[in-house]
Design a protein around this motif. Sequence first.
Motif, mmCIF file in Angstrom:
data_model
loop_
_atom_site.group_PDB
_atom_site.id
_atom_site.type_symbol
_atom_site.label_atom_id
_atom_site.label_comp_id
_atom_site.label_asym_id
_atom_site.label_seq_id
_atom_site.Cartn_x
_atom_site.Cartn_y
_atom_site.Cartn_z
ATOM 1 N N VAL A 1 54.206 27.625 -3.367
ATOM 2 C CA VAL A 1 53.490 27.827 -2.115
ATOM 3 C C VAL A 1 53.741 26.590 -1.263
ATOM 4 O O VAL A 1 53.402 25.476 -1.647
ATOM 5 C CB VAL A 1 51.976 28.055 -2.345
ATOM 6 N N ILE A 2 54.347 26.808 -0.092
ATOM 7 C CA ILE A 2 54.752 25.716 0.796
ATOM 8 C C ILE A 2 53.685 25.405 1.833
ATOM 9 O O ILE A 2 53.400 24.252 2.134
ATOM 10 C CB ILE A 2 56.073 26.075 1.527
ATOM 11 N N LYS A 3 53.097 26.450 2.411
ATOM 12 C CA LYS A 3 52.165 26.259 3.515
ATOM 13 C C LYS A 3 51.183 27.422 3.549
ATOM 14 O O LYS A 3 51.550 28.553 3.236
ATOM 15 C CB LYS A 3 52.958 26.217 4.818
ATOM 16 N N SER A 4 49.953 27.136 3.964
ATOM 17 C CA SER A 4 48.917 28.166 4.115
ATOM 18 C C SER A 4 48.335 28.098 5.512
ATOM 19 O O SER A 4 48.153 27.016 6.060
ATOM 20 C CB SER A 4 47.773 27.941 3.123
ATOM 21 N N SER A 5 48.012 29.256 6.050
ATOM 22 C CA SER A 5 47.340 29.311 7.349
ATOM 23 C C SER A 5 45.851 29.040 7.154
ATOM 24 O O SER A 5 45.348 28.987 6.035
ATOM 25 C CB SER A 5 47.512 30.701 7.964
ATOM 26 N N ALA A 6 45.160 28.931 8.268
ATOM 27 C CA ALA A 6 43.698 28.987 8.227
ATOM 28 C C ALA A 6 43.325 30.401 7.784
ATOM 29 O O ALA A 6 44.165 31.298 7.749
ATOM 30 C CB ALA A 6 43.123 28.689 9.608
ATOM 31 N N ILE A 7 42.053 30.585 7.430
ATOM 32 C CA ILE A 7 41.552 31.915 7.055
ATOM 33 C C ILE A 7 40.785 32.463 8.255
ATOM 34 O O ILE A 7 39.997 31.753 8.884
ATOM 35 C CB ILE A 7 40.635 31.834 5.813
ATOM 36 N N TYR A 8 41.035 33.731 8.548
ATOM 37 C CA TYR A 8 40.423 34.384 9.705
ATOM 38 C C TYR A 8 39.563 35.548 9.247
ATOM 39 O O TYR A 8 39.919 36.258 8.299
ATOM 40 C CB TYR A 8 41.510 34.900 10.657
ATOM 41 N N GLU A 9 38.448 35.734 9.935
ATOM 42 C CA GLU A 9 37.627 36.913 9.705
ATOM 43 C C GLU A 9 38.027 37.930 10.764
ATOM 44 O O GLU A 9 38.135 37.598 11.950
ATOM 45 C CB GLU A 9 36.139 36.589 9.816
ATOM 46 N N THR A 10 38.302 39.152 10.325
ATOM 47 C CA THR A 10 38.858 40.157 11.223
ATOM 48 C C THR A 10 38.150 41.492 11.061
ATOM 49 O O THR A 10 37.705 41.843 9.968
ATOM 50 C CB THR A 10 40.363 40.344 10.956
ATOM 51 N N VAL A 11 38.089 42.204 12.162
ATOM 52 C CA VAL A 11 37.518 43.552 12.118
ATOM 53 C C VAL A 11 38.534 44.477 11.459
ATOM 54 O O VAL A 11 39.741 44.255 11.544
ATOM 55 C CB VAL A 11 37.140 44.061 13.531
ATOM 56 N N PRO A 12 38.060 45.516 10.757
ATOM 57 C CA PRO A 12 38.993 46.431 10.098
ATOM 58 C C PRO A 12 39.820 47.236 11.112
ATOM 59 O O PRO A 12 39.364 47.508 12.217
ATOM 60 C CB PRO A 12 38.091 47.342 9.268
ATOM 61 N N VAL A 13 41.033 47.580 10.706
ATOM 62 C CA VAL A 13 41.945 48.384 11.511
ATOM 63 C C VAL A 13 42.215 49.678 10.756
ATOM 64 O O VAL A 13 42.305 49.679 9.539
ATOM 65 C CB VAL A 13 43.269 47.621 11.753
ATOM 66 N N GLY A 14 42.343 50.774 11.461
ATOM 67 C CA GLY A 14 42.590 52.066 10.813
ATOM 68 C C GLY A 14 41.273 52.692 10.414
ATOM 69 O O GLY A 14 40.580 53.285 11.224
ATOM 70 N N TYR A 15 40.898 52.508 9.171
ATOM 71 C CA TYR A 15 39.616 52.992 8.658
ATOM 72 C C TYR A 15 38.564 51.933 8.974
ATOM 73 O O TYR A 15 38.547 50.859 8.369
ATOM 74 C CB TYR A 15 39.735 53.250 7.151
ATOM 75 N N THR A 16 37.678 52.207 9.941
ATOM 76 C CA THR A 16 36.760 51.173 10.443
ATOM 77 C C THR A 16 35.379 51.189 9.812
ATOM 78 O O THR A 16 34.577 50.298 10.084
ATOM 79 C CB THR A 16 36.623 51.293 11.978
ATOM 80 N N GLU A 17 35.081 52.151 8.961
ATOM 81 C CA GLU A 17 33.756 52.232 8.320
ATOM 82 C C GLU A 17 33.716 51.353 7.068
ATOM 83 O O GLU A 17 33.545 51.841 5.951
ATOM 84 C CB GLU A 17 33.427 53.693 7.967
ATOM 85 N N GLN A 18 33.904 50.054 7.272
ATOM 86 C CA GLN A 18 33.922 49.098 6.161
ATOM 87 C C GLN A 18 33.650 47.709 6.720
ATOM 88 O O GLN A 18 33.663 47.503 7.924
ATOM 89 C CB GLN A 18 35.273 49.141 5.441
ATOM 90 N N GLY A 19 33.424 46.764 5.810
ATOM 91 C CA GLY A 19 33.122 45.392 6.209
ATOM 92 C C GLY A 19 34.329 44.665 6.762
ATOM 93 O O GLY A 19 35.479 45.083 6.579
ATOM 94 N N ASP A 20 34.051 43.540 7.443
ATOM 95 C CA ASP A 20 35.109 42.703 7.991
ATOM 96 C C ASP A 20 35.945 42.084 6.879
ATOM 97 O O ASP A 20 35.466 41.845 5.764
ATOM 98 C CB ASP A 20 34.521 41.593 8.862
ATOM 99 N N PHE A 21 37.183 41.798 7.216
ATOM 100 C CA PHE A 21 38.140 41.202 6.279
ATOM 101 C C PHE A 21 38.233 39.701 6.476
ATOM 102 O O PHE A 21 37.966 39.186 7.567
ATOM 103 C CB PHE A 21 39.546 41.779 6.520
ATOM 104 N N LEU A 22 38.642 39.013 5.428
ATOM 105 C CA LEU A 22 39.190 37.670 5.546
ATOM 106 C C LEU A 22 40.696 37.844 5.395
ATOM 107 O O LEU A 22 41.150 38.577 4.505
ATOM 108 C CB LEU A 22 38.658 36.729 4.472
ATOM 109 N N ASN A 23 41.460 37.191 6.278
ATOM 110 C CA ASN A 23 42.915 37.300 6.252
ATOM 111 C C ASN A 23 43.552 35.934 6.388
ATOM 112 O O ASN A 23 43.006 35.047 7.041
ATOM 113 C CB ASN A 23 43.426 38.172 7.416
#
Length: 176
Positions: A34-56
């Motif tokens: 593993v060379i590099k990592s991004s920050a972690i983002y909280e994101t709204v779901p895409v496609g199927y929206t009846e679920q909790g937010d993601f960390l990406n």
Amino acid sequence: MVEAYIALGSNIHPRYKFISEAIEQLAFHEQIEVIKSSAIYETVPVGYTEQGDFLNGVIKIQTNLASVELLAYCQSIEQKLGRKRSVEWGPRTIDLDILLYNQENIETEQLIVPHPRLHERAFVLVPLYDIDSHLYIPVYERTVEQLLSELADDEKKGVRQWKLKNGENASGPTES
């Protein structure tokens, strides 16, 4: 060695723990660095929206594994961490997607690289921008920065920095 970029996502508690464990398991493999990592983002779901937010997030790796071997290893990590594929774009403990593999175009039944929706997804482009904004993606004939600038503002609004690259929380409560 080749360079590859892998997107990580989780929206089942403990989200951050699943992402951290996936990165650890990737780094544990003797043919992956593993060379590099991004920050972690909280994101709204895409496609199927009846679920909790993601960390990406996105990581950049170097590996001697062939693309299909890397895919198989990513899928084995998903399985170890309890990934269930019951609803398309549904809730998941962890999702690992190979975004780019050494600037190659790969199209098999199991794997398409660059990831076919990479250019449409702020939750992928924003963390990829963290790692290398000037990364050129030949299939789109654009850099990550250009692809991100072409996304609609509504798409980008659903991506909020959650944890900085140094591991400190940017916003929101901590998660174990």
